[in-house]
Scaffold this active site. Structure first.
Site, short mmCIF file in Angstrom:
data_model
loop_
_atom_site.label_atom_id
_atom_site.label_comp_id
_atom_site.label_asym_id
_atom_site.label_seq_id
_atom_site.Cartn_x
_atom_site.Cartn_y
_atom_site.Cartn_z
N LYS A 64 17.52 -30.28 44.97
CA LYS A 64 18.70 -29.62 45.52
C LYS A 64 18.33 -28.85 46.78
O LYS A 64 17.19 -28.43 46.93
CB LYS A 64 19.26 -28.62 44.49
CG LYS A 64 19.99 -29.24 43.32
CD LYS A 64 20.49 -28.17 42.38
CE LYS A 64 21.20 -28.75 41.16
NZ LYS A 64 22.48 -29.40 41.48
N ARG A 95 24.02 -35.21 31.99
CA ARG A 95 24.60 -36.31 31.22
C ARG A 95 23.53 -37.13 30.49
O ARG A 95 23.77 -37.70 29.44
CB ARG A 95 25.47 -37.20 32.12
CG ARG A 95 24.75 -37.76 33.30
CD ARG A 95 25.70 -38.26 34.38
NE ARG A 95 26.15 -37.18 35.26
CZ ARG A 95 26.96 -37.36 36.30
NH1 ARG A 95 27.44 -38.56 36.58
NH2 ARG A 95 27.31 -36.35 37.05
N1 BES Z 1 23.97 -28.45 37.05
C1 BES Z 1 24.58 -29.25 38.03
C2 BES Z 1 26.07 -28.96 38.19
C3 BES Z 1 26.45 -27.61 38.71
C4 BES Z 1 26.73 -27.45 40.05
C5 BES Z 1 26.58 -26.53 37.87
C6 BES Z 1 27.12 -26.22 40.53
C7 BES Z 1 26.95 -25.30 38.35
C8 BES Z 1 27.22 -25.14 39.68
C9 BES Z 1 24.42 -30.73 37.69
O1 BES Z 1 23.27 -31.06 36.99
C10 BES Z 1 24.37 -31.48 38.96
O2 BES Z 1 23.45 -31.32 39.68
N2 BES Z 1 25.39 -32.29 39.21
C11 BES Z 1 25.47 -33.05 40.39
C12 BES Z 1 25.85 -34.47 40.02
C13 BES Z 1 25.68 -35.46 41.13
C14 BES Z 1 24.22 -35.67 41.43
C15 BES Z 1 26.31 -36.75 40.71
C16 BES Z 1 26.52 -32.42 41.28
O3 BES Z 1 27.49 -31.88 40.79
O4 BES Z 1 26.33 -32.44 42.50
MN MN Z 2 21.64 -31.47 38.29
#
Ligand code: BES
Ligand code: MN
Ligand code: ZN
Length: 496
Positions: A275, A349
């Protein structure tokens, strides 16, 4: 900590009497309160408008050392959340002023067009939750919670609802437990530590705890959890928290099984799909689903819930390293399906499908609900205060939405269009963990999960928005909100 009291307010020996005031209506039929309120409204600075605040020291006519007036605005707009927030603000003010004890005057329910129980509940909840401070990392603990908060009502109500304080302490105590875990930094809750914290919190309850360690996860072929945990120096695990109600002759409900699944990513760096650095520290909250589920079991066991509840909690840390899973990798999930990892940041997931498929196979639940901080897309759709609910069962979905209206943990029904499943197609595996489209990420995540629950009555709650907050709110400070505990307690109520 919480109490319901009644009797002569004039003689009430307290550090602070808290009186809610509407601008357009007297909320009480108590001559003492009405007199004090009328006197307060004589002052220019206090009219009972929303945010109006007045503190009087040693007013004549009452034993209380202080009287605090809190404006509620117009009666028409006042609901239970308004009462919760008012009680919360009152308690926060008391903490700021180092007042150790307070009595909140409960307005007449009929005037508010509400049930008596709902009014008392809202006041007790707001007060209890506002009294929680996350200060375990402060050497000097400046603020101190109140030692006693009472809600004052009529003698007959005090008697009828005498059981409420303990119940609210138990439900909101679960919320506070979850808040603490969520707010805790990731270095103190890596998978081994976090699972031990949960075990410790539940040790006194009638809950059978099983921890599947990495070796067990391998034996069970939980390829999703193992793939996500592979990059961390601390191995993943899965907790199973099994609560059985005492058998009862009358009720058949103890034959019902509810499975609750919670996403327990103790830190989500994104993995090899690292990230960006802004907001990365917030990813310590990526175990909020797990926290809510474990805390709900704590609450349910203490309340002697009537259904069997099994909490299934996969716990992992999503880190990049030489051992980490790569984009493009293909894993075999517990169900036997192969999953192409399109993005290592879609890790939630991957752990949930193993937990859910295992739960379905092992417990044949009547209902299964998962809570997860699953997608940023859900926050884009609904903002930071509202969770998305996805279910193939409209009745279950609507029941969760209704429960959330009651507890003010707002949930909004989201669609699960069959044709969007196209977007999860993989060229070489059974399914891919990310969509081929930029759009609708919360929906495609839910659809991905739906492929692993078979025919189970199931709902998924995406709590990525409301699991934590960046600014103080009336009855919750910065950090974990404990979102989901009161909601699930209410859902369990409605299921039994
Ligand atoms: N933990 C994150 C989602 C999240 C984002 C929680 C902001 C709280 C605040 C999750 O694991 C994630 O990274 N999701 C990605 C999915 C994408 C790679 C398809 C996302 O939401 O960008
Ligand atoms: Mn994630
Ligand atoms: Zn995540």
């Amino acid at each position: 900590m919480l109490k319901i009291v009644s009797g002569d307010l004039q003689k009430m020996d307290t550090d602070c009497l808290i009186i809610p005031v509407c601008e357009d209506r007297d909320l009480f039929d108590d001559p003492v309160v009405s007199g004090l309120t009328a006197a307060a409204k004589q002052l220019k600075e206090f009219k009972g408008k929303k945010k109006d605040f007045l503190l009087l020291y040693g007013p004549t006519g009452v034993c209380a050392k202080r009287v605090m007036f809190l404006g509620l605005g117009k009666l028409e707009k006042l609901d239970s959340e308004g009462l919760r927030a008012m009680a919360g603000k009152g308690i926060r003010q008391c903490i700021e002023k180092q007042v150790p004890d307070a009595v909140i005057c409960a307005p007449i329910a009929a005037t508010l067009n509400q049930q008596e129980e709902a009014v008392l509940e809202a006041l007790l909840e707001g007060a209890f939750l506002a009294n929680h401070l996350f200060d375990r990392y402060k050497k000097e603990k400046k603020d101190k919670p109140l030692t006693q908060v009472s809600v004052h009502t009529k003698p007959d109500q005090a008697k009828t609802f005498g059981h409420l304080p303990l119940r609210i302490e138990t439900v909101c105590g679960g919320t506070v437990l979850a808040r603490e875990w969520v707010s805790m930094p990731s270095n103190d809750k890596r998978p081994d530590r976090f699972s031990r914290l949960i075990c410790k919190a539940l040790e006194k309850e009638k809950i059978k705890i099983t921890v599947l360690d990495e070796k067990k996860l391998r034996q069970h072929k939980m390829g999703g959890i193992l793939a996500v945990g592979a990059g961390s120096g601390v191995p993943p695990c899965m907790l199973i928290l099994d609560y059985h109600p005492a058998p009862s002759a009358k009720a058949k409900k103890d034959k019902q099984t509810v499975v609750l699944v919670g996403k327990g990513v103790t830190f989500d760096s994104g993995g090899i799909n690292l990230k960006p650095s802004t907001g990365l520290e917030d990813m310590k909250t990526d175990m909020s689903g797990a926290a809510a589920v474990a805390a709900t079991l704590w609450t349910a066991a203490r309340l002697k819930a009537k259904v069997r509840i099994v909490g299934v909690i996969p716990v992992v840390e999503n880190m990049p390293s030489g051992e980490a899973s790569r984009p493009g990798d293909i894993i075999t999930a517990y169900s036997g399906k192969t999953v192409e990892i399109g993005n290592t940041d879609a890790e939630g997931r991957l752990i949930l499908i193993d937990a859910m498929a295992y739960a379905v196979k092992t417990y044949h639940p009547n209902v299964m609900i998962d809570l997860a901080t699953l997608t940023g897309a859900c926050v884009v759709a609904l903002g930071e205060k509202i969770a998305g609910v996805f279910s193939s069962d409209p009745a279950l979905r609507d029941m969760i939405v209704a429960a959330g209206e009651k507890t003010h943990e707002r949930c909004w029904p989201m669609p699960m269009p069959e044709d969007y499943k196209e977007l999860l197609k993989s060229d070489i595996a059974d399914i891919k963990n990310v969509s081929n489209s930029r759009w609708g990420g919360a929906i495609t995540a839910a659809l991905f999960l739906s492929e692993f629950v078979e025919k189970t009555r199931w709902a998924h709650i995406d709590i990525a928005g409301p699991a934590s907050i960046a600014k103080d709110a009336p009855y919750c400070r910065v950090g974990g909100t404990g979102f989901g505990v009161r909601l699930l307690a209410e859902v369990l109520n409605r299921l039994s």
